[in-house]
Write an enzyme that holds these catalytic residues in place. Structure first.
Site, PDB file in Angstrom:
ATOM      1  CG  HIS A   1      12.910  97.710  23.273  1.00  0.00           C
ATOM      2  ND1 HIS A   1      12.554  98.764  22.140  1.00  0.00           N
ATOM      3  CD2 HIS A   1      13.103  96.712  22.542  1.00  0.00           C
ATOM      4  CE1 HIS A   1      12.708  98.153  20.842  1.00  0.00           C
ATOM      5  NE2 HIS A   1      13.124  96.733  21.120  1.00  0.00           N
ATOM      6  CD  GLU A   2      14.718  93.600  23.876  1.00  0.00           C
ATOM      7  OE1 GLU A   2      14.302  92.416  23.404  1.00  0.00           O
ATOM      8  OE2 GLU A   2      15.468  94.130  23.464  1.00  0.00           O
TER       9      GLU A   2
ATOM     10  CG  HIS B   1      10.346  93.069  21.187  1.00  0.00           C
ATOM     11  ND1 HIS B   1       9.546  93.348  19.868  1.00  0.00           N
ATOM     12  CD2 HIS B   1      11.562  93.719  21.127  1.00  0.00           C
ATOM     13  CE1 HIS B   1      10.555  94.280  19.386  1.00  0.00           C
ATOM     14  NE2 HIS B   1      11.511  94.394  19.918  1.00  0.00           N
TER      15      HIS B   1
ATOM     16  CD  GLU C   1      13.223  96.152  16.846  1.00  0.00           C
ATOM     17  OE1 GLU C   1      13.345  96.776  18.110  1.00  0.00           O
ATOM     18  OE2 GLU C   1      13.102  94.868  16.793  1.00  0.00           O
TER      19      GLU C   1
END
Lengths: 622, 195
Positions: free
Chosen positions: A178-179, A182, A262
């Site tokens: 997930h990071e 980003h 998100e």
């Protein structure tokens, strides 16, 4: 990679939204600030002309005070924004350190940190991206993570200790993915800009919160001096109240800009790991954890939008920076029934990692020794395991690099070896071992070793790095002479450790530059060709390519010293000129149709030190 | 006349752009393959350590260990064979088969490790298990990245304007995907017998 540009466009559109909202918020703040100031003027019955309109032309009774107030507040906000922007531009490590993160070193023994490093490297492979720096927020029992950075190269990923302890390996992998998305989507840069802009309107409230936080911890730590904590707390409270509106506006902007990103990052994580279920499980663990998932850190409010899930619990749900957990879980796992069951506190790592933890707690030293014996984590392709181990240790890497810089000549070699053994941090036994195994390595393996060792050397404190470079310089030059390979290793380490910010002034004198190029190419020609005739023609080819007349020196002495001097001048050239120069070098080298090792080493070093890509570089002999 | 010239120039520019894209995608998937290669090497280096540690505890299950060693050696030679010459489908299939055999042999070893609590609690073994898990993940991700890159290359090559250019410029053959060696075997549920 397909959607990369689409994501970038979206991020840019978000930046415009952010700027518009920010301008609106500033206008609102300035408009509201007029009230108390005008009221103050009436109460004090004085003209605040001097205070606000210093240096401005009088424009008429009504407008001048408005203009003055606007100008003053605008300047304050802008300087705060600029301050924060310049601070955060330096890279993700700044944010990670401000949030209390500690970097995980590549040679760590802690099994959980090892696991985290492995997971990050795995996901980097899936994302086809360089491995970012890894930080752990110790003392944070909540489950959270964040990515920060301005460029792709200086991005970092940080994970809380709670996430390491409570999530399983697959769940941790999903969170890291997930990071990563980003970073991939360009959100980290958007976040840096947003943090800087919002700092302009929230810094008063932020300062208040920091004071209150500090006072709370001070009073907890030292009860006997209770009188010291009161004043900062009161000042903090006043500042918090004063900056309240700015803080709220900042939160609202964060919520408006960030919340949709998100979902996007969740989807990106699912694309990287192809396991949306694991990410859903990780979110479920957060939702079901018995304690609140808030982060106890004074800077957490400023950076709340960076995190994996809500780092703070705001007083209004629409001010929260993240979508509600249940919605995110539902998006990833449509079959979820929406039931939450409270789970007991404890470790998630049941079997293998449980054993690792147990072994770790039994005897840290033993684990360390075993790891050293098993040699698996630091194995380098085709290189003796002991050398790989040394290259990963910051202290040992120092003398390992010095060993790489040994001369060919036996006499000079002995002088160097004596100097290295005399250093306080050299272990004689390891030294003998390393000398034996280094003797069998080819140039490309040595360069590989150097790259790893430099990674370890970066972990030394700055003054340590400087001391090391000074020492290396002493050892490399023996009796005023320099060896080609030694020169190469020395220049590469200086370039990697002191980097671009060595602050040299550019050389503008055309004569000096031309002379440097001449020396450089002369050295190249004489290393590459044994026959004088060939040397001259190779030099001619290069000089035609550069359109610079060059004199051929013949096979003179001190070629390496000449190289070194020329390189320091050439380094200051603009990038386009460097490119041309490297191309000329390639021409000079490949003139006779064969490329020997010395030529490749020189070109590799030049290309690396000038930050230019070169195709010959990738074909070093084994 | 000028119209014809303009059309010619536009077509030439389009051909150049398509060709450059083809080259870029090809390099991308070849680079992705190099990544798999690195990770496979990593696994091959890990196996002897694993076997050496396990040997101390499970001497009498030598067949499992021997199978692991044999599968590892075969995988190493398959990887070496692939390095001689281009990436082609038959060599890839061979590599995939031997890597699959190594995977299943390692799986069998890990199952037999489960029966030995001492071995499982051994810190070296725990460490090696973590490294092995990590390596398996890396291989899987590298393979995923390779297949993604191949898919991008192939679908660009087969789409409409590029399909006209691809064959002429030496991009005729589709790049091979890296598949599991025998999908039938992999998808079968494990057999359980009670006797």
């Amino acid at each position: 990679m397909h959607n990369f540009f689409k994501h970038q466009r979206q991020a840019r559109r978000k930046t415009w939204l952010l700027v518009t909202l920010f301008v609106l918020a500033v206008t609102l703040l300035i408009a509201l600030a007029h009230w108390p100031i005008l009221w103050l003027m009436r109460v004090l019955d004085s003209d605040l002309y001097i205070l606000f309109n210093y240096g401005l032309q009088p424009l008429g009774e009504g407008s001048r005070i408005h203009l003055g107030v606007t100008f003053t507040i605008g300047t304050i906000i802008m300087s705060a924004v600029l301050y924060k922007y310049l601070q955060l531009r330096r890279g993700g490590h700044v944010i990670a350190q401000q949030l209390g993160g500690e970097q995980v070193q590549s040679n760590c023994y802690d099994p959980l940190h090892r696991l985290l490093l492995n997971v990050v490297e795995e996901v980097a492979i899936a994302a086809r991206m360089p491995v970012p720096g890894v930080y752990v927020l110790k003392n944070q029992p909540s489950i959270n993570a964040f990515a920060a950075g301005y460029h792709r190269q200086d991005s970092v990923i940080a994970v809380t200790q709670g996430a390491l302890r409570l999530l399983s390996r697959e769940q941790l992998q999903a969170v890291v993915a997930h990071e990563f998305s980003h970073i991939r989507h360009g959100d980290v840069r958007l976040n840096v800009r947003m943090t800087a802009l919002l700092f302009g309107i929230t810094f008063i409230g932020q300062a208040g919160e920091n004071l209150i936080h500090g006072a709370m911890y001070a009073s907890r730590g030292q009860n006997q001096r209770g009188d010291g904590a009161g004043l900062p707390a009161i000042v903090g409270l006043i500042l918090t109240l004063f900056g309240w509106l700015g803080t709220q506006l900042g939160d609202a902007i964060k919520a408006l800009v960030c919340r949709q990103r998100e979902y996007l990052a969740d989807a990106g994580a699912a694309e990287l790991t192809r396991a949306p279920y694991d990410l859903a499980q990780a979110l479920l663990v957060i939702a079901e954890s018995p304690r609140k998932n808030t982060l106890r850190q004074s800077n957490a409010h400023l950076y709340s939008h960076l995190f994996f899930s809500d780092a703070l619990s705001p007083w209004l749900s629409w001010l929260s920076t993240h979508p509600p957990l249940s919605k995110r879980i539902r998006a990833l796992d449509p079959s979820w029934d929406g039931m939450l069951t409270e789970r007991p506190r404890g470790h998630a790592h049941a079997t293998v990692h449980g054993a690792m933890m147990a072994a770790h707690e039994q005897s840290l030293l033993q684990v360390a020794r075993h790891q050293r014996n098993s040699e698996n984590q630091i194995k380098l392709e085709g290189i003796d395991a002991n050398l790989g181990y040394l290259a990963h240790e910051p202290v040992d890497a120092q003398w390992l690099v010095m060993m790489l810089c040994l001369h060919q000549d036996w006499q000079q070699r002995q002088t160097q070896l004596r100097q290295i053994v005399a250093l306080p941090y050299v272990d004689a036994f390891k030294f003998d071992q390393a000398e034996a195994s280094l003797a069998g390595l080819g140039m490309s393996k040595k360069l590989m070793l150097l790259e790893v060792a430099i990674g370890a050397l970066r972990c030394l404190p700055l003054h340590g790095q400087r001391e090391f470079l000074a020492k290396l310089k002493n050892i490399v030059v023996v009796d005023g002479s320099l060896d080609l390979n030694a020169w190469s290793f020395y220049e590469l380490s200086v370039h990697a450790l002191s980097g671009a910010n060595s602050g040299t002034i550019g050389q503008f004198n055309r004569k000096i530059i031309a002379k440097a190029c001449e020396q450089l190419l002369n050295a190249l020609a004489s290393f590459g060709h044994s026959d004088e005739q060939q040397q001259a023609t190779a030099l001619n080819a290069a000089s035609e390519a550069l359109q610079l007349p060059m004199r051929y020196y013949g096979d003179a002495q001190c070629q390496v010293t000449r190289l070194q001097r020329a390189l320091s001048i050439v380094k200051t050239l603009p990038q386009a000129k460097k490119q041309v120069l490297i191309q000329a070098c390639q021409l000079c080298i490949s003139h006779d149709g064969e490329i020997n090792e010395a030529e490749q080493v020189i070109l590799y070093t030049l290309a690396a030190c000038l930050n230019v890509d070169s195709e010959v570089v990738s074909r070093l002999p084994g | 006349m000028t119209v014809l010239l303009i059309i010619l120039v536009v077509v030439a520019i389009a051909v150049v752009i398509i060709f450059n894209n083809l080259v870029q995608y090809k390099n991308e998937f070849q680079n992705a393959f190099a990544q798999i290669d690195v990770q496979l090497h990593r696994r091959h280096d890990l196996v002897p350590n694993l076997v050496a540690t396990a040997q101390a505890y499970l001497d009498h299950e030598n067949t499992t260990l021997k199978a692991v060693i044999a599968a590892r050696n075969q995988a190493v030679s398959a990887l070496q064979a692939l390095h001689q010459g281009n990436i082609d489908a038959t060599k890839l299939a061979q590599l995939a088969a031997s890597e699959g055999a190594l995977s299943s042999a390692l799986g069998a070893l890990q199952i037999s490790v489960e029966d030995y609590p001492d071995l499982k609690a051994d810190s070296t073994m725990a460490n090696l298990s973590e490294e092995l898990t990590s390596t398996e993940n890396r291989i899987a991700f590298a393979r995923q990245a390779y297949n993604d890159a191949v898919m991008q290359y192939n679908s660009f090559k087969q789409s409409f304007p590029p399909v006209l250019v691809a064959k002429m410029t030496g991009h005729g053959i589709d790049a091979p995907l890296l598949q599991l060696e025998d999908p039938q075997v992999q998808r079968q549920a494990p057999k359980v017998s009670f006797n």
